[in-house]
Design a protein around this motif. Sequence first.
Motif, short mmCIF file in Angstrom:
data_model
loop_
_atom_site.label_atom_id
_atom_site.label_comp_id
_atom_site.label_asym_id
_atom_site.label_seq_id
_atom_site.Cartn_x
_atom_site.Cartn_y
_atom_site.Cartn_z
N ALA A 19 1.02 -0.91 -0.55
CA ALA A 19 0.06 -0.04 0.00
C ALA A 19 1.03 1.24 0.00
O ALA A 19 1.61 1.19 0.77
CB ALA A 19 -0.70 -0.32 1.17
N GLU A 20 0.71 2.25 -0.75
CA GLU A 20 1.47 2.83 -0.65
C GLU A 20 0.75 4.75 -0.39
O GLU A 20 1.38 5.61 -0.40
CB GLU A 20 2.00 3.78 -2.51
N GLY A 21 -0.42 4.31 0.38
CA GLY A 21 -0.58 5.14 0.33
C GLY A 21 -0.31 5.62 1.64
O GLY A 21 -0.13 4.85 2.48
N ALA A 31 6.49 1.25 5.15
CA ALA A 31 7.23 1.82 5.65
C ALA A 31 8.64 1.61 4.61
O ALA A 31 9.82 2.53 4.45
CB ALA A 31 8.12 1.37 6.63
N ARG A 32 9.23 0.56 4.33
CA ARG A 32 9.97 0.41 3.07
C ARG A 32 9.86 -0.37 1.92
O ARG A 32 11.24 0.21 1.09
CB ARG A 32 10.68 -1.76 3.66
N PRO A 37 10.75 -0.38 -5.22
CA PRO A 37 11.01 -1.92 -4.46
C PRO A 37 12.17 -3.02 -3.94
O PRO A 37 13.22 -2.22 -3.61
CB PRO A 37 10.99 -2.27 -6.32
N PRO A 38 11.88 -3.23 -3.12
CA PRO A 38 12.41 -4.81 -2.87
C PRO A 38 14.09 -4.86 -3.73
O PRO A 38 13.70 -4.33 -4.52
CB PRO A 38 12.30 -5.63 -1.96
N ARG A 39 15.05 -5.03 -3.21
CA ARG A 39 16.61 -5.33 -3.75
C ARG A 39 15.59 -6.53 -4.34
O ARG A 39 15.24 -7.34 -4.31
CB ARG A 39 17.66 -5.73 -3.44
N GLY A 40 16.54 -6.50 -6.15
CA GLY A 40 16.07 -7.92 -6.94
C GLY A 40 14.55 -7.71 -7.35
O GLY A 40 13.98 -8.91 -7.94
N PHE A 41 14.02 -7.36 -6.99
CA PHE A 41 12.50 -7.05 -7.66
C PHE A 41 12.14 -5.51 -8.56
O PHE A 41 13.06 -4.85 -8.79
CB PHE A 41 11.44 -6.41 -6.72
N GLY A 42 11.02 -5.41 -9.34
CA GLY A 42 10.51 -4.29 -9.90
C GLY A 42 9.11 -4.61 -10.27
O GLY A 42 7.91 -5.24 -9.73
N LEU A 43 8.55 -3.05 -10.55
CA LEU A 43 7.51 -2.45 -10.34
C LEU A 43 6.47 -3.57 -11.65
O LEU A 43 7.28 -3.58 -12.92
CB LEU A 43 7.35 -1.35 -10.40
#
Length: 57
Positions: A19-21, A31-32, A37-43
Motif C-alpha cells: 500500500a502506498e497511501g 515503510a520499507r 521496490p525491494p532489491r531484486g524486484f521490479g514494479l
Amino acid sequence: MFELALSQPAAFVDAVLVAEGAGGWIGSLEARYRRRPPRGFGLVAPWPGWRLYQRLP
C-alpha cells in the motif's frame, strides 16, 4: 517467517504487494517499500494506492 520475508524478500517470496497511501497505519512493509521496490524486484503493476513488485529473473 513474515519477518524473514520482510528482511530478505528475494529469498522467500516472488511478489510483494504494498500500500502506498499515507492514510492510516504505516506497517513495516509500507515503510520499507512504498517508494521503491525491494532489491531484486521490479514494479509490475501500479494501482491507485497500491504497488505490485515481482522478483526479477
